[in-house]
Design an enzyme around this catalytic site. Structure first.
Site, PDB file in Angstrom:
ATOM      1  N   ARG A  30      26.883   3.295 -27.478  1.00  0.00           N
ATOM      2  CA  ARG A  30      25.662   3.480 -26.595  1.00  0.00           C
ATOM      3  C   ARG A  30      24.104   3.341 -26.737  1.00  0.00           C
ATOM      4  NH1 ARG A  30      28.907   5.562 -21.235  1.00  0.00           N
ATOM      5  NH2 ARG A  30      27.389   4.011 -20.484  1.00  0.00           N
ATOM      6  N   ILE A  31      23.167   4.699 -27.337  1.00  0.00           N
ATOM      7  CA  ILE A  31      22.246   4.689 -26.623  1.00  0.00           C
ATOM      8  C   ILE A  31      21.565   4.010 -28.066  1.00  0.00           C
ATOM      9  CG2 ILE A  31      20.664   6.273 -27.924  1.00  0.00           C
ATOM     10  CD1 ILE A  31      21.851   8.463 -27.313  1.00  0.00           C
ATOM     11  N   ASP A  39      26.536  -0.644 -38.383  1.00  0.00           N
ATOM     12  CA  ASP A  39      27.248   0.778 -37.635  1.00  0.00           C
ATOM     13  C   ASP A  39      29.057  -0.064 -37.653  1.00  0.00           C
ATOM     14  OD1 ASP A  39      28.951   2.217 -36.229  1.00  0.00           O
ATOM     15  OD2 ASP A  39      27.554   1.817 -34.653  1.00  0.00           O
ATOM     16  N   ALA A  53      15.579   9.168 -32.905  1.00  0.00           N
ATOM     17  CA  ALA A  53      15.076  10.572 -31.580  1.00  0.00           C
ATOM     18  C   ALA A  53      16.638  10.626 -31.872  1.00  0.00           C
ATOM     19  CB  ALA A  53      15.116   9.715 -30.618  1.00  0.00           C
ATOM     20  N   ALA A  54      17.715  11.117 -32.766  1.00  0.00           N
ATOM     21  CA  ALA A  54      18.876  10.821 -32.585  1.00  0.00           C
ATOM     22  C   ALA A  54      19.213  12.910 -32.698  1.00  0.00           C
ATOM     23  CB  ALA A  54      19.725   9.891 -33.235  1.00  0.00           C
ATOM     24  N   ARG A  55      19.696  12.825 -33.918  1.00  0.00           N
ATOM     25  CA  ARG A  55      20.127  14.572 -34.560  1.00  0.00           C
ATOM     26  C   ARG A  55      18.693  14.824 -36.157  1.00  0.00           C
ATOM     27  NH1 ARG A  55      22.072  13.861 -30.540  1.00  0.00           N
ATOM     28  NH2 ARG A  55      24.625  14.504 -29.677  1.00  0.00           N
ATOM     29  N   ASP A 101      11.620  13.228 -32.837  1.00  0.00           N
ATOM     30  CA  ASP A 101      11.690  13.907 -31.897  1.00  0.00           C
ATOM     31  C   ASP A 101      12.895  14.814 -32.267  1.00  0.00           C
ATOM     32  OD1 ASP A 101      11.874  14.822 -29.385  1.00  0.00           O
ATOM     33  OD2 ASP A 101      13.312  14.101 -28.765  1.00  0.00           O
ATOM     34  N   GLU A 145      14.893  23.491 -35.855  1.00  0.00           N
ATOM     35  CA  GLU A 145      13.889  23.558 -34.926  1.00  0.00           C
ATOM     36  C   GLU A 145      13.712  24.861 -34.057  1.00  0.00           C
ATOM     37  OE1 GLU A 145      15.387  20.796 -32.174  1.00  0.00           O
ATOM     38  OE2 GLU A 145      15.894  18.945 -33.078  1.00  0.00           O
ATOM     39  N   HIS A 205      11.758  17.625 -29.319  1.00  0.00           N
ATOM     40  CA  HIS A 205      13.398  17.863 -28.720  1.00  0.00           C
ATOM     41  C   HIS A 205      13.191  16.808 -27.307  1.00  0.00           C
ATOM     42  CE1 HIS A 205      17.678  18.339 -29.624  1.00  0.00           C
ATOM     43  NE2 HIS A 205      17.227  17.863 -29.403  1.00  0.00           N
ATOM     44  N   GLY A 232      14.610  14.220 -26.431  1.00  0.00           N
ATOM     45  CA  GLY A 232      15.304  13.078 -25.749  1.00  0.00           C
ATOM     46  C   GLY A 232      16.015  13.023 -24.102  1.00  0.00           C
ATOM     47  N   ALA A 233      16.269  14.224 -24.649  1.00  0.00           N
ATOM     48  CA  ALA A 233      17.044  14.965 -22.533  1.00  0.00           C
ATOM     49  C   ALA A 233      16.254  15.013 -21.274  1.00  0.00           C
ATOM     50  CB  ALA A 233      18.178  15.479 -22.446  1.00  0.00           C
TER      51      ALA A 233
END
Length: 535
Positions: free
Chosen positions: A151-152, A171, A230-232, A256, A261, A283, A285-286
């Site tokens: 989705r992202i 993917d 910017a995922a994991r 990110d 961390e 971090h 992202g959200a």
């Protein structure tokens, strides 16, 4: 009748409280104050948290009335889901609340890296005017590789298309047709590394994807490549990235997320702080007002459903209250079958048929379809998978999903079966049942081979040509590696040696992927698949 107590342990938006409604008693506590949390949760029916409150077995032990824990966000790192399940508490989150924010940040990081924005900002604030040294490059006409096209990743592709880029996607779980709809061509990872000017990563973190981009990949990259994550944290090998950035193998990067961390806590990640050709953010992202608002409102709605005993689509450990008692035990079975299917298929099917046979088929078994899809996508996407977003994920990947019911079942009282047709036309199928008074999960079929073995946490599935000494070979190899076999069953296609055999090994611990591959090579196996199942 007293109102249910909803305990809010961290700051949430006023809209969240408003959505909870007047029929609940809302209380507040500082979730970071452990003693205060344990005292306050004693009377709570629901607990709402964000990321700072640790919800573990101690919390559940102190909260005998706790029915639901809601995390106003995507991840669940601070919630012990197995402990919640044992305690009979539902765990919910907001799996789609931050996807737009995350996608927009990825695009922002791409532009920041290409145009040296972080360096330019620091330079001007330091009283300098280094226009020549900070010359960047345009995005127009560049090739962008999207590693992880869920989705992202798809939202990122949609936002990049107007920049006039060529889009590549890697993917295993997305259809070529769906990627083409968004103007992307599906390729292998090596091709993305060779052809891309920009790579943005949007994969989940699993044993298979940890270090996905490492020294081997950077060695074949263009020297002008910019990499964004910017995922994991950990999807990019940070040591290899440091080497690539300092030796000129690639031009720049923007992160990110980090393996540790904040990155200063890790010796490897801390080295990245020294570099000028990398942009680093904490971090974020959200971290938008909109994402936080969406998360709070979404979980508040789910809490209301949970307290009312209704079906909760965003539950991650149980399907909710509105299920027939005969159907409910099959939810976990379908989830584990979905996970096993993915382990065997290693890619998304074009068509997935979910067949429910037996007495259970006379009831509404929609929850079993949702659970099978949720299991299939576990570990293959960056988002937390729930009963509400799993069908959307299937649609986005171009997977045709069919639910069939048959009231007759020959071998067992009830059977749940998954049958998927892959892109090359091959078929992968698995089936399971619930056995005995304890409703234990049993695996009863793989690819037409009839079985009856526990659908346990750690399985090794091997196909090979049967012959003398084969069991001894892979048994000895596992033993030498310290992996114990708790049980096994061999199913043979024919009645004589030389027939294809399929063995399912029930293991006490996970078999490393490298070990499984070595066993396959040593015995000349047609295929070897290690499956580690959770619920």
């Amino acid at each position: 009748m007293t109102s249910p107590v909803v305990l809010i342990a961290e700051e949430l938006s006023p809209a969240t409280v408003e959505v909870l409604g007047p029929d609940v008693e809302v209380r507040h506590v500082d979730g970071a104050d452990r003693a205060a949390l344990l005292a306050a949760v004693v009377d709570a029916d629901a607990l709402l948290v964000r990321s700072a409150t640790q919800v573990d077995a101690e919390v559940f032990a102190a909260a005998p009335n706790l029915k639901v824990v809601a995390r106003a966000g995507v991840g669940l790192d601070n919630v012990d889901v197995p402990a919640a399940t044992v305690a009979g508490a539902m765990v919910i989150n907001a799996p789609t609340s931050n996807i737009t924010s995350a996608a927009e940040l990825a695009v922002a990081l791409i532009l920041a890296s290409l145009r040296n924005l972080a360096r330019a900002d620091s330079s001007v604030k330091a009283g300098k005017w280094e226009r020549k040294q900070l010359t960047g490059v345009e995005l127009l006409g560049k090739t962008v590789g999207v590693v992880g096209f869920g989705r992202i990743g798809q939202l990122v592709a949609e936002r990049l298309a107007p920049f006039g880029v060529t889009l590549l996607a890697y993917d295993p779980y997305v259809s070529h047709a769906r990627a083409a709809e968004l103007g992307a061509r599906v390729v292998e990872l090596d091709e993305i590394m060779r052809e891309s000017d920009v790579i943005t990563v949007h994969m989940p973190k699993t044993p298979e994807t940890t270090g996905l981009l490492g020294a081997e990949q950077f060695a074949i990259a263009k020297p002008n490549l910019h990499v964004v994550n910017a995922a994991r944290g950990g999807l990019i090998d940070e040591e290899a990235l440091y080497t690539a950035l300092t030796t000129g193998q690639i031009a720049g990067a923007a992160l990110d997320v980090y393996s540790s961390e904040p990155p200063a806590k890790s010796e490897t990640a801390a080295k990245l702080l020294e570099l000028e050709n990398i942009t680093l953010t904490p971090h974020l992202g959200a971290s938008t007002a909109e994402a936080q608002e969406k998360a709070g409102v979404a979980v508040a709605r789910s809490v209301r459903l949970a307290l009312a005993g209704e079906l909760v689509p965003d539950a991650v450990n149980v399907a909710g209250g509105a299920l027939d008692d005969l159907v409910r035990p099959g939810v976990a079975l379908a989830d584990r079958l979905g996970q096993l299917f993915t382990a065997l298929a290693a890619e998304a099917p074009e068509v997935l048929e979910i067949v429910v046979r037996g007495e259970i088929a006379t009831h509404d078994v929609t929850a079993l379809k949702l659970s099978a899809l949720r299991g299939m996508f576990r570990g293959t996407v960056t988002e937390q998978v729930s009963y509400v977003n799993a069908p959307v994920m299937a649609e986005e990947r171009g997977i045709s999903v069919k639910l069939e019911t048959e009231e007759e079942s020959e071998r067992f009282r009830n059977v749940v079966a998954l049958r998927g047709t892959l892109r090359d036309g091959s078929v992968v199928s698995v089936a399971g049942t619930l056995s005995g008074a304890r409703q234990e999960h049993k695996l009863v079929e793989i690819g037409g081979h009839e079985l009856e073995v526990p659908l346990s946490d750690h399985l090794l599935v091997i196909r090979y040509v049967d012959g003398p000494g084969m069991i001894g070979q892979y048994g000895a190899r596992l033993g030498a590696a310290g992996v114990n076999i708790a049980g096994m069953q061999v199913s043979r296609a024919g009645t004589t040696q030389g027939s294809e055999a399929l063995v399912v090994l029930d293991l006490d611990e996970a078999a490393p992927r490298e070990l499984a591959e070595e066993i396959g090579r040593e015995i000349g196996a047609h295929s070897v698949h290690a499956a580690d199942l959770v619920y």
